[in-house]
Design a protein around this motif. Structure first.
Motif, short mmCIF file in Angstrom:
data_model
loop_
_atom_site.label_atom_id
_atom_site.label_comp_id
_atom_site.label_asym_id
_atom_site.label_seq_id
_atom_site.Cartn_x
_atom_site.Cartn_y
_atom_site.Cartn_z
N SER A 293 -7.99 -0.87 6.18
CA SER A 293 -8.42 -0.05 5.25
C SER A 293 -9.59 -0.74 4.37
N CYS B 103 -0.76 9.77 0.89
CA CYS B 103 -1.75 9.79 0.18
C CYS B 103 -2.90 9.37 0.91
N SER C 278 0.89 -1.05 0.01
CA SER C 278 -0.05 0.01 0.13
C SER C 278 1.01 1.21 0.02
N GLU D 182 -7.23 3.82 -3.99
CA GLU D 182 -8.31 5.03 -3.79
C GLU D 182 -7.72 6.21 -4.68
N ARG E 262 -9.16 13.75 0.36
CA ARG E 262 -10.41 13.36 -0.11
C ARG E 262 -11.52 13.00 1.34
N LYS F 224 -2.11 -2.09 3.90
CA LYS F 224 -2.52 -1.11 5.16
C LYS F 224 -3.69 -1.84 6.05
N CYS G 284 -2.02 2.90 -4.48
CA CYS G 284 -3.06 3.63 -3.59
C CYS G 284 -4.14 3.51 -4.39
#
Ligand code: SF4
Length: 340
Positions: free
Chosen positions: A120, A33, A25, A60, A69, A117, A58
């Protein structure tokens, strides 16, 4: 001289270690990020970054969500029906994330491990909270994130951890053993395919023997049969071996099996040892079996004997040096140690 790129693994002389190829990640040490522009610190990812080749992602950001975000989360009536949503905009990102994960993994190539991660909704591999559809009340369940789930499915037989597991001594060493063994196999596979010879596979299996006996005798024998029959069907044999190796490495070595491996190694020296020397080693084994001494204490005794009575096959065993020793350290989250 051992077989690990010039390293004599038992006596401890340094040699060239392979560089594992790892997926991570991107917010783990690599980029700011996270949804709020933060980066997540991980000392072991930082240590590994000098020794491994990382492919970072990442998901996302790859979906165009930007940094910073609005947060996203998993929500649904239960874990199985959970959707990936962005509550502040009402967007449902489930299909986009699944589609991105499929495409990304298809282009990933071979990796020896992954660090994703923790918790998440995208990257998590377990324990990600699933919220109720209207956001009221507590979580209705837990499950992997959507990208993490796709990685787990696609990378069967490859060690996949979250950064929290790397804080635990036993889990960290298991992960390091897995990624370095797979990286060593990847190098042997490439050499075998380039030369159209089974020799590199035979040499790999020979060097991995004690390591495999410490994890699964059944898989070690099964892998030995694949090597024995690899001559006329090298490519298929390499694929079968890789799958079996992943199965063998999936569980950490058992303490009893490791004691048997150490006794086996002692057999190489036993005719040249004084009874008192054997006694010290057997006490050491008992200490390891009982969880009072680390495995490295027993290995140090074998190292000293191997320095006096060098044995080439034993020197080349991955078991004694499954990964660069400076990578692990003694830090432990306190949730269990194998005591290597
Ligand atoms: S957990 Fe995954 S999706 Fe979230 S910021 Fe980190 S890399 Fe990006």
């Amino acid at each position: 001289m051992g077989r690990d790129g010039g390293a004599d693994v038992l006596t401890g002389a340094e040699g060239d270690w392979p560089r594992p190829r790892l997926l991570a990640s991107r917010c783990l040490e690599f980029d700011h990020c996270r949804w709020n522009g933060a980066v997540v610190e991980s000392r072991f990812v930082r240590l590994l970054a000098d020794r491994a080749d990382f492919v970072t992602v990442c998901p996302e950001v790859s979906l165009g969500l930007g940094v910073p975000r609005a947060p996203i989360r998993l929500a649904g009536r239960d874990s199985a029906s959970a959707r990936l949503i962005q509550p502040s905009t009402g967007r449902d990102l489930t299909d986009e994330m699944r589609d991105f994960s499929r495409r990304f993994i298809a282009g990933l190539g071979r990796v020896d491990g992954a660090v994703l991660k923790f918790r998440s909704p995208s990257c998590g591999i377990s324990d990600v909270r699933v919220h109720s559809p209207d956001g009221s009340g507590g979580p209705v369940g837990k499950r992997p994130g959507l990208f993490g789930e796709a990685v787990l499915e696609a990378l069967e037989g490859v060690p996949v951890v979250h950064e929290g597991r790397l804080l635990n001594f036993a889990l960290r060493e298991h992960f390091l053993t897995g990624i370095y063994t797979l990286a060593r196999f990847r190098a042997a596979r490439e050499e075998a395919l380039a030369s159209r010879r089974a020799g590199p596979l035979v040499a790999f299996h020979s060097s991995a023997k004690l390591l495999l006996l410490g994890t699964s005798q059944k898989e070690e024998r099964r892998l030995g049969r694949i090597v024995a029959g690899s001559g006329s069907r090298l490519e298929e044999a390499l694929e079968e071996y890789r799958a079996g190796l992943g199965r063998a490495l999936a569980r950490p070595a058992g303490r009893g099996a490791v004691v048997n491996v150490l006794l086996h190694a002692m057999g190489y020296f036993k005719d040249r040892l004084e009874p008192a020397e054997k006694g010290v080693f057997l006490d050491c084994l008992e200490g390891f079996r009982a969880g009072r001494l680390p495995l490295s204490a027993c290995q140090a005794v074998l190292r000293a004997w191997n320095a006096r009575f060098p044995d080439e096959w034993l020197s080349g065993q991955f078991f004694f040096r499954p990964f660069p020793p400076d990578l692990s350290g003694m830090e432990d989250s306190g949730r269990g140690r194998l005591g290597r």
